[in-house]
Design a protein around this motif. Structure first.
Motif, PDB file in Angstrom:
ATOM      1  N   LEU A  51       0.821  -1.204   0.000  1.00  0.00           N
ATOM      2  CA  LEU A  51       0.000   0.000   0.000  1.00  0.00           C
ATOM      3  C   LEU A  51       0.860   1.261   0.000  1.00  0.00           C
ATOM      4  O   LEU A  51       0.639   2.185  -0.794  1.00  0.00           O
ATOM      5  N   THR A  52       1.843   1.305   0.892  1.00  0.00           N
ATOM      6  CA  THR A  52       2.690   2.497   0.984  1.00  0.00           C
ATOM      7  C   THR A  52       3.542   2.672  -0.264  1.00  0.00           C
ATOM      8  O   THR A  52       3.770   3.798  -0.713  1.00  0.00           O
ATOM      9  N   ASP A  53       4.004   1.565  -0.847  1.00  0.00           N
ATOM     10  CA  ASP A  53       4.784   1.659  -2.091  1.00  0.00           C
ATOM     11  C   ASP A  53       3.934   2.244  -3.223  1.00  0.00           C
ATOM     12  O   ASP A  53       4.399   3.088  -4.001  1.00  0.00           O
ATOM     13  N   ASN A  54       2.687   1.797  -3.310  1.00  0.00           N
ATOM     14  CA  ASN A  54       1.790   2.306  -4.354  1.00  0.00           C
ATOM     15  C   ASN A  54       1.486   3.788  -4.154  1.00  0.00           C
ATOM     16  O   ASN A  54       1.461   4.571  -5.109  1.00  0.00           O
ATOM     17  N   LEU A  55       1.235   4.161  -2.895  1.00  0.00           N
ATOM     18  CA  LEU A  55       0.979   5.570  -2.605  1.00  0.00           C
ATOM     19  C   LEU A  55       2.188   6.426  -2.940  1.00  0.00           C
ATOM     20  O   LEU A  55       2.055   7.542  -3.478  1.00  0.00           O
ATOM     21  N   TYR A  56       3.369   5.906  -2.641  1.00  0.00           N
ATOM     22  CA  TYR A  56       4.597   6.664  -2.897  1.00  0.00           C
ATOM     23  C   TYR A  56       4.807   6.867  -4.399  1.00  0.00           C
ATOM     24  O   TYR A  56       5.315   7.902  -4.832  1.00  0.00           O
ATOM     25  N   LEU A  57       4.420   5.874  -5.205  1.00  0.00           N
ATOM     26  CA  LEU A  57       4.588   5.970  -6.649  1.00  0.00           C
ATOM     27  C   LEU A  57       3.559   6.905  -7.281  1.00  0.00           C
ATOM     28  O   LEU A  57       3.862   7.621  -8.238  1.00  0.00           O
ATOM     29  N   ILE A  58       2.342   6.902  -6.735  1.00  0.00           N
ATOM     30  CA  ILE A  58       1.253   7.666  -7.349  1.00  0.00           C
ATOM     31  C   ILE A  58       1.211   9.107  -6.858  1.00  0.00           C
ATOM     32  O   ILE A  58       1.107  10.046  -7.654  1.00  0.00           O
ATOM     33  N   LEU A  59       1.300   9.282  -5.541  1.00  0.00           N
ATOM     34  CA  LEU A  59       1.169  10.611  -4.964  1.00  0.00           C
ATOM     35  C   LEU A  59       2.511  11.340  -4.956  1.00  0.00           C
ATOM     36  O   LEU A  59       3.570  10.719  -4.936  1.00  0.00           O
ATOM     37  N   PRO A  60       2.476  12.668  -4.962  1.00  0.00           N
ATOM     38  CA  PRO A  60       3.731  13.431  -4.978  1.00  0.00           C
ATOM     39  C   PRO A  60       4.478  13.306  -3.651  1.00  0.00           C
ATOM     40  O   PRO A  60       3.868  13.337  -2.579  1.00  0.00           O
ATOM     41  N   ASP A  61       5.784  13.172  -3.733  1.00  0.00           N
ATOM     42  CA  ASP A  61       6.623  13.148  -2.541  1.00  0.00           C
ATOM     43  C   ASP A  61       7.042  14.586  -2.236  1.00  0.00           C
ATOM     44  O   ASP A  61       8.065  15.073  -2.716  1.00  0.00           O
ATOM     45  N   LEU A  62       6.234  15.270  -1.450  1.00  0.00           N
ATOM     46  CA  LEU A  62       6.463  16.688  -1.184  1.00  0.00           C
ATOM     47  C   LEU A  62       7.634  16.932  -0.235  1.00  0.00           C
ATOM     48  O   LEU A  62       8.102  18.065  -0.120  1.00  0.00           O
ATOM     49  N   SER A  63       8.104  15.880   0.434  1.00  0.00           N
ATOM     50  CA  SER A  63       9.273  16.052   1.296  1.00  0.00           C
ATOM     51  C   SER A  63      10.514  16.418   0.472  1.00  0.00           C
ATOM     52  O   SER A  63      11.456  17.006   1.001  1.00  0.00           O
ATOM     53  N   ARG A  64      10.508  16.087  -0.817  1.00  0.00           N
ATOM     54  CA  ARG A  64      11.615  16.475  -1.705  1.00  0.00           C
ATOM     55  C   ARG A  64      11.745  18.000  -1.812  1.00  0.00           C
ATOM     56  O   ARG A  64      12.824  18.520  -2.094  1.00  0.00           O
ATOM     57  N   LEU A  65      10.622  18.689  -1.630  1.00  0.00           N
ATOM     58  CA  LEU A  65      10.592  20.138  -1.833  1.00  0.00           C
ATOM     59  C   LEU A  65      10.634  20.911  -0.516  1.00  0.00           C
ATOM     60  O   LEU A  65      10.539  22.138  -0.523  1.00  0.00           O
ATOM     61  N   ASP A  66      10.758  20.197   0.584  1.00  0.00           N
ATOM     62  CA  ASP A  66      10.756  20.828   1.905  1.00  0.00           C
ATOM     63  C   ASP A  66      12.193  21.078   2.356  1.00  0.00           C
ATOM     64  O   ASP A  66      12.886  20.174   2.819  1.00  0.00           O
ATOM     65  N   LEU A  67      12.633  22.328   2.220  1.00  0.00           N
ATOM     66  CA  LEU A  67      13.999  22.699   2.613  1.00  0.00           C
ATOM     67  C   LEU A  67      14.003  23.594   3.848  1.00  0.00           C
ATOM     68  O   LEU A  67      14.978  24.310   4.090  1.00  0.00           O
ATOM     69  N   LYS A  68      12.937  23.547   4.621  1.00  0.00           N
ATOM     70  CA  LYS A  68      12.849  24.445   5.781  1.00  0.00           C
ATOM     71  C   LYS A  68      13.964  24.174   6.795  1.00  0.00           C
ATOM     72  O   LYS A  68      14.596  25.105   7.293  1.00  0.00           O
ATOM     73  N   ASN A  69      14.203  22.919   7.125  1.00  0.00           N
ATOM     74  CA  ASN A  69      15.256  22.605   8.093  1.00  0.00           C
ATOM     75  C   ASN A  69      16.632  22.998   7.570  1.00  0.00           C
ATOM     76  O   ASN A  69      17.489  23.484   8.325  1.00  0.00           O
ATOM     77  N   ASP A  70      16.861  22.776   6.269  1.00  0.00           N
ATOM     78  CA  ASP A  70      18.142  23.186   5.676  1.00  0.00           C
ATOM     79  C   ASP A  70      18.321  24.690   5.791  1.00  0.00           C
ATOM     80  O   ASP A  70      19.425  25.178   6.060  1.00  0.00           O
ATOM     81  N   ALA A  71      17.229  25.441   5.580  1.00  0.00           N
ATOM     82  CA  ALA A  71      17.318  26.897   5.673  1.00  0.00           C
ATOM     83  C   ALA A  71      17.612  27.346   7.095  1.00  0.00           C
ATOM     84  O   ALA A  71      18.438  28.244   7.330  1.00  0.00           O
ATOM     85  N   VAL A  72      16.947  26.727   8.065  1.00  0.00           N
ATOM     86  CA  VAL A  72      17.130  27.111   9.464  1.00  0.00           C
ATOM     87  C   VAL A  72      18.567  26.863   9.926  1.00  0.00           C
ATOM     88  O   VAL A  72      19.169  27.678  10.639  1.00  0.00           O
ATOM     89  N   TYR A  73      19.145  25.737   9.494  1.00  0.00           N
ATOM     90  CA  TYR A  73      20.504  25.383   9.924  1.00  0.00           C
ATOM     91  C   TYR A  73      21.582  25.842   8.947  1.00  0.00           C
ATOM     92  O   TYR A  73      22.761  25.540   9.136  1.00  0.00           O
ATOM     93  N   GLY A  74      21.181  26.548   7.887  1.00  0.00           N
ATOM     94  CA  GLY A  74      22.155  27.082   6.947  1.00  0.00           C
ATOM     95  C   GLY A  74      22.862  26.017   6.135  1.00  0.00           C
ATOM     96  O   GLY A  74      24.035  26.181   5.783  1.00  0.00           O
ATOM     97  N   VAL A  75      22.155  24.947   5.789  1.00  0.00           N
ATOM     98  CA  VAL A  75      22.760  23.826   5.056  1.00  0.00           C
ATOM     99  C   VAL A  75      22.338  23.899   3.590  1.00  0.00           C
ATOM    100  O   VAL A  75      21.181  24.133   3.268  1.00  0.00           O
ATOM    101  N   LEU A  76      23.310  23.678   2.703  1.00  0.00           N
ATOM    102  CA  LEU A  76      23.023  23.625   1.278  1.00  0.00           C
ATOM    103  C   LEU A  76      22.983  22.172   0.819  1.00  0.00           C
ATOM    104  O   LEU A  76      23.996  21.473   0.910  1.00  0.00           O
ATOM    105  N   PRO A  77      21.843  21.671   0.334  1.00  0.00           N
ATOM    106  CA  PRO A  77      21.796  20.303  -0.196  1.00  0.00           C
ATOM    107  C   PRO A  77      22.683  20.183  -1.434  1.00  0.00           C
ATOM    108  O   PRO A  77      23.024  21.187  -2.063  1.00  0.00           O
ATOM    109  N   PRO A  78      23.055  18.960  -1.825  1.00  0.00           N
ATOM    110  CA  PRO A  78      23.857  18.764  -3.036  1.00  0.00           C
ATOM    111  C   PRO A  78      23.159  19.349  -4.258  1.00  0.00           C
ATOM    112  O   PRO A  78      21.939  19.255  -4.398  1.00  0.00           O
ATOM    113  N   THR A  79      23.948  19.928  -5.155  1.00  0.00           N
ATOM    114  CA  THR A  79      23.389  20.589  -6.331  1.00  0.00           C
ATOM    115  C   THR A  79      22.588  19.636  -7.204  1.00  0.00           C
ATOM    116  O   THR A  79      21.511  19.977  -7.704  1.00  0.00           O
ATOM    117  N   ASP A  80      23.136  18.423  -7.415  1.00  0.00           N
ATOM    118  CA  ASP A  80      22.430  17.466  -8.269  1.00  0.00           C
ATOM    119  C   ASP A  80      21.069  17.088  -7.679  1.00  0.00           C
ATOM    120  O   ASP A  80      20.082  16.931  -8.409  1.00  0.00           O
TER     121      ASP A  80
END
Length: 257
Positions: A199-228
């Motif tokens: 069930l979770t695998d199917n949901l992950y494939l169909i629904l958007p993974d919005l955690s990919r776009l959540d950079l709030k913690n990186d911003a708070v701690y001043g961290v830059l994710p990898p460019t790629d």
């Protein structure tokens, strides 16, 4: 497909939403941030800096999502409920031009909303003399904008074939599950339950993974994710948004008005 017709629809949406809601939202965010700046020192002690930066990113994200969902679900649904869609479909404008124009106009509003809240956020951090890294904060705002564009596309999709209230509930559900889907997949792996894992695998494939776009913690701690990773996640948001708009166009074109 005519860019002139798309621009005409987008301009109309932009003027309508700007006139109704956007400046009130930015003003409300400014009041929230200034109130937090004044009140937090009395209740947070040494953790003031961390709490204020967290509060600023979280509240901007929440306000942006509320605007994207409530405005997006009504952009087309309102046309259908008030029967003004009959006037639109008789004009020389295709479904794809109409849908793209609606989304482009709302996206422009969301861009101004995010830019305004980011400027206020940075201003309050400067007033508080909090040390922050500018680039991670700006990246977080950019990815918030991409997330809001995706949510706006989803709200348009639901607004095409459901009532306003149901469309709002479905879009909020999509937003919540989208942020929890990655964690649900990890949890399913721990439980070793095949049914739950499927069930979770199917949901992950169909629904958007919005955690990919959540950079709030990186911003708070001043961290830059990898460019790629940034490019991959930005591309993911754009592709998913395009897929939602295509689905919206197909459903809208097949509706009988």
């Amino acid at each position: 497909m005519s860019l002139i017709r798309i621009w005409a629809v987008a301009s109309n949406v932009f003027r309508e939403v700007m006139r109704e809601r956007i400046f009130l939202t930015i003003g409300f965010y400014a009041i929230l941030m200034l109130a937090a700046w004044q009140l937090l020192p009395a209740i947070s002690g040494a953790a003031q800096d961390k709490i204020l930066t967290d509060f600023g990113t979280a509240s901007s994200s929440l306000l942006g999502v509320v605007i994207a969902i409530f405005v997006g679900t009504n952009l087309i649904n309102k046309e259908i409920e008030k029967r003004t869609v009959f006037t639109i479909v008789t004009k020389p404008i295709s479904s794809i031009e109409f849908i793209l124009g609606k989304h482009l106009g709302l996206s422009a509003v969301l861009a101004i909303l995010v830019a305004g809240m980011t400027a206020i956020y940075l201003f309050v951090l400067s007033l508080s003399q909090i040390n922050y890294q500018l680039v991670p904060l700006l990246l977080s705002s950019l990815f918030l904008f991409l997330e809001l564009c995706l949510i706006a596309a989803a709200s348009l999709l639901f607004g095409v074939f459901t009532s306003s209230i149901l469309a709002i509930l479905l879009t909020f559900s999509l937003y919540i599950v989208g942020h929890l889907s990655e964690g649900m997949v990890k949890l399913a792996g721990v439980t070793k339950n095949p049914g739950f894992q499927q069930l979770t695998d199917n949901l992950y494939l169909i629904l958007p993974d919005l955690s990919r776009l959540d950079l709030k913690n990186d911003a708070v701690y001043g961290v830059l994710p990898p460019t790629d990773m940034l490019f991959v996640n930005a591309g993911y948001a754009l592709v998913y948004t395009a897929a939602l708009l295509i689905a919206t166009t197909v459903i809208f074109s097949r509706r009988q008005f």
